[in-house]
Design an enzyme around this catalytic site. Sequence first.
Site, PDB file in Angstrom:
ATOM      1  N   GLY A   1       0.793  -1.231   0.000  1.00  0.00           N
ATOM      2  CA  GLY A   1       0.000   0.000   0.000  1.00  0.00           C
ATOM      3  C   GLY A   1       0.821   1.275   0.000  1.00  0.00           C
ATOM      4  O   GLY A   1       0.372   2.299   0.514  1.00  0.00           O
ATOM      5  N   LYS A   2       2.006   1.243  -0.622  1.00  0.00           N
ATOM      6  CA  LYS A   2       2.873   2.437  -0.640  1.00  0.00           C
ATOM      7  C   LYS A   2       2.178   3.626  -1.315  1.00  0.00           C
ATOM      8  O   LYS A   2       2.117   4.724  -0.769  1.00  0.00           O
ATOM      9  CB  LYS A   2       4.185   2.132  -1.378  1.00  0.00           C
ATOM     10  CG  LYS A   2       5.085   1.118  -0.715  1.00  0.00           C
ATOM     11  CD  LYS A   2       6.433   1.035  -1.395  1.00  0.00           C
ATOM     12  CE  LYS A   2       6.348   0.617  -2.855  1.00  0.00           C
ATOM     13  NZ  LYS A   2       5.828  -0.742  -3.038  1.00  0.00           N
ATOM     14  N   THR A   3       1.663   3.364  -2.511  1.00  0.00           N
ATOM     15  CA  THR A   3       1.007   4.448  -3.246  1.00  0.00           C
ATOM     16  C   THR A   3      -0.232   4.935  -2.507  1.00  0.00           C
ATOM     17  O   THR A   3      -0.495   6.133  -2.424  1.00  0.00           O
ATOM     18  CB  THR A   3       0.632   3.986  -4.666  1.00  0.00           C
ATOM     19  OG1 THR A   3       1.809   3.572  -5.349  1.00  0.00           O
ATOM     20  CG2 THR A   3      -0.030   5.114  -5.444  1.00  0.00           C
ATOM     21  N   ALA A   4      -1.007   4.002  -1.962  1.00  0.00           N
ATOM     22  CA  ALA A   4      -2.215   4.379  -1.225  1.00  0.00           C
ATOM     23  C   ALA A   4      -1.871   5.249  -0.023  1.00  0.00           C
ATOM     24  O   ALA A   4      -2.549   6.247   0.253  1.00  0.00           O
ATOM     25  CB  ALA A   4      -2.955   3.121  -0.766  1.00  0.00           C
TER      26      ALA A   4
ATOM     27  N   GLU B   1       4.840   5.455 -12.122  1.00  0.00           N
ATOM     28  CA  GLU B   1       4.266   4.129 -12.335  1.00  0.00           C
ATOM     29  C   GLU B   1       2.848   4.195 -12.878  1.00  0.00           C
ATOM     30  O   GLU B   1       2.478   3.443 -13.783  1.00  0.00           O
ATOM     31  CB  GLU B   1       4.286   3.348 -11.009  1.00  0.00           C
ATOM     32  CG  GLU B   1       3.907   1.891 -11.158  1.00  0.00           C
ATOM     33  CD  GLU B   1       4.092   1.129  -9.864  1.00  0.00           C
ATOM     34  OE1 GLU B   1       4.399  -0.060  -9.922  1.00  0.00           O
ATOM     35  OE2 GLU B   1       3.925   1.730  -8.783  1.00  0.00           O
TER      36      GLU B   1
ATOM     37  N   ARG C   1      -8.391   7.170  -8.237  1.00  0.00           N
ATOM     38  CA  ARG C   1      -8.299   6.511  -6.923  1.00  0.00           C
ATOM     39  C   ARG C   1      -8.702   7.486  -5.816  1.00  0.00           C
ATOM     40  O   ARG C   1      -9.374   7.115  -4.858  1.00  0.00           O
ATOM     41  CB  ARG C   1      -6.874   5.992  -6.696  1.00  0.00           C
ATOM     42  CG  ARG C   1      -6.536   4.796  -7.555  1.00  0.00           C
ATOM     43  CD  ARG C   1      -5.085   4.399  -7.437  1.00  0.00           C
ATOM     44  NE  ARG C   1      -4.766   3.904  -6.101  1.00  0.00           N
ATOM     45  CZ  ARG C   1      -3.661   3.201  -5.825  1.00  0.00           C
ATOM     46  NH1 ARG C   1      -2.798   2.927  -6.778  1.00  0.00           N
ATOM     47  NH2 ARG C   1      -3.425   2.791  -4.600  1.00  0.00           N
TER      48      ARG C   1
ATOM     49  N   GLY D   1      22.825   0.900  -0.259  1.00  0.00           N
ATOM     50  CA  GLY D   1      22.873   1.369   1.114  1.00  0.00           C
ATOM     51  C   GLY D   1      22.928   2.880   1.176  1.00  0.00           C
ATOM     52  O   GLY D   1      22.780   3.466   2.248  1.00  0.00           O
TER      53      GLY D   1
ATOM     54  N   ARG E   1      16.812  10.901  11.778  1.00  0.00           N
ATOM     55  CA  ARG E   1      18.041  11.634  12.082  1.00  0.00           C
ATOM     56  C   ARG E   1      17.852  12.653  13.200  1.00  0.00           C
ATOM     57  O   ARG E   1      18.769  12.921  13.974  1.00  0.00           O
ATOM     58  CB  ARG E   1      18.535  12.330  10.813  1.00  0.00           C
ATOM     59  CG  ARG E   1      19.889  12.997  10.934  1.00  0.00           C
ATOM     60  CD  ARG E   1      20.436  13.343   9.563  1.00  0.00           C
ATOM     61  NE  ARG E   1      20.960  12.150   8.884  1.00  0.00           N
ATOM     62  CZ  ARG E   1      21.145  12.056   7.570  1.00  0.00           C
ATOM     63  NH1 ARG E   1      20.822  13.065   6.786  1.00  0.00           N
ATOM     64  NH2 ARG E   1      21.646  10.955   7.048  1.00  0.00           N
TER      65      ARG E   1
END
Length: 521
Positions: free
Chosen positions: A232-235, A258, A267, A404, A447
Amino acid sequence: MENISPQTIESVVAPRTVPTLEKGKIPPQDINLEEIVLGGMLIDKRGVDEVIDILIDEAFYAPAHQKIYAAIDKLFKDSKPIDLLTVREQLTKDGTLKEIGGGAYLVYLTEKVSSSANIEFHARILIQKYIQRRLIKMSNEVIEMAYNEETDVFDLLDSAEEKLFAITQGNITRTSESARELVIQARKKILELHNRKEEFSGIPSGFTKVDELTAGWQPTDLIIVAARPAMGKTAFTLSMARNIAVDSKVAVAFFSLEMSSIQLITRLISSETGISSDKLRTGKLTSEDFERLTYKTQALLDAPLYIDDTPSLSIFDLRAKARKMVSQYGVKIIFIDYLQLLTANASGKNVGNREQEISTISRNLKALAKELNLPIIALSQLSRNVENRLGHKRPQLSDLRESGAIEQDADIVTFLYRPEYYKLDTWDDTEGSPTTNQAEFIIAKHRNGGLDNIRLQFVEGVFSNLSSLYSGQVPTGEGQVQSYSSKYNDQSQERVLTDVPKGSIGSAFGGDKPDTSDVPF
């Protein structure tokens, strides 16, 4: 052939080969206005107050005027009175009194004007002249580089655009700043934060516990949201973009590499209205659906949300587009979906292996966040190591895909994790609480702040604050948010319930829970 007399040839050639003073070029400047502005500052403290935030030393063309203004600026920063005598004394301390023509020249400046009227208008004209001089200097540098055959044309374009953006924003390049200047700036910033009316110093995400931990997304920060596919990154980021643009009225730029812009906005409409994406795609809407579509999308119509769906975007093109959006629309936060789809070089040249390319991209994203003084949130894929892990498949920093350098460059690294996707029915806490309709937002690197695992509600593709821990059981207190300390962060597993004030954002989209079961999150 017609004979041409020597006198005729001389009359044609001479003006081209022997320039005259009247036709020569000198940099844009106005010495008379410079004298008037300095004279107004010397005789009236109000004149200083009106222009001290507009002018800088370099805005004056005459070197003597630059030194006089520098002395006035120093006295102002030290909260000392500014007049003919104090400026003379400061110039003496600086060892520049003789260079500007002595005290007699200061007297001449004060005699030049009778008041500081219109001083701000005059100061802005000086700034315009200064900008013209900077543009001329920048153009000459670009021309010189363009004639160099070894110069990479895309690097040249980026360099030229960066310099032009700095001029447009009024940024003055400094090689260093003294501790005194920085302490004064820091005190001013702290005072502003103390007196602010907003709850958070940064841009709120709309997720209560996340905002409490981060104080909102902070300028210059690079924030990574990483997860495996289908988490659900985009959501999640689209929910944040909506909250920021609609609820906070903050201008948002969303770069989607994407999905198309129409798919993204569909959406959002589906989530906002509760109308299934299948109905929106086919147009088979009822009269009630049309009513909801008209009424509930009004907030989106007025939202300062700008979507760019350029495919195969290079980091060079992204910088150019971002600068334009900041300048044109006043964008305050940038989302990128997602980092691995960016390319490192606009010319298509190979910059090394994929790991080196991702390192270049992440380094440039951090530099862009600092240059534009805004937060950049970039989505990232995780390696398949997560899938091979036994038990709970909670991501960790070593799972960041291909480089990394992402971990090194980012100020905040976060993960999204939904155990329900892996057919895991209970969390790995001491209570074995159910995972139904829940997700975990993991802050694994911060950070400038703390770490935590924050549970969110995930129902039919929509993220929101978690209002209940167990299915059918709502904790006492309205709008509560669940926070769990994380084994991942080597802290205790004790559950903490934090009360949220009434009126805070409870859902990523507000209103009833939308039916977006057909949306491919």
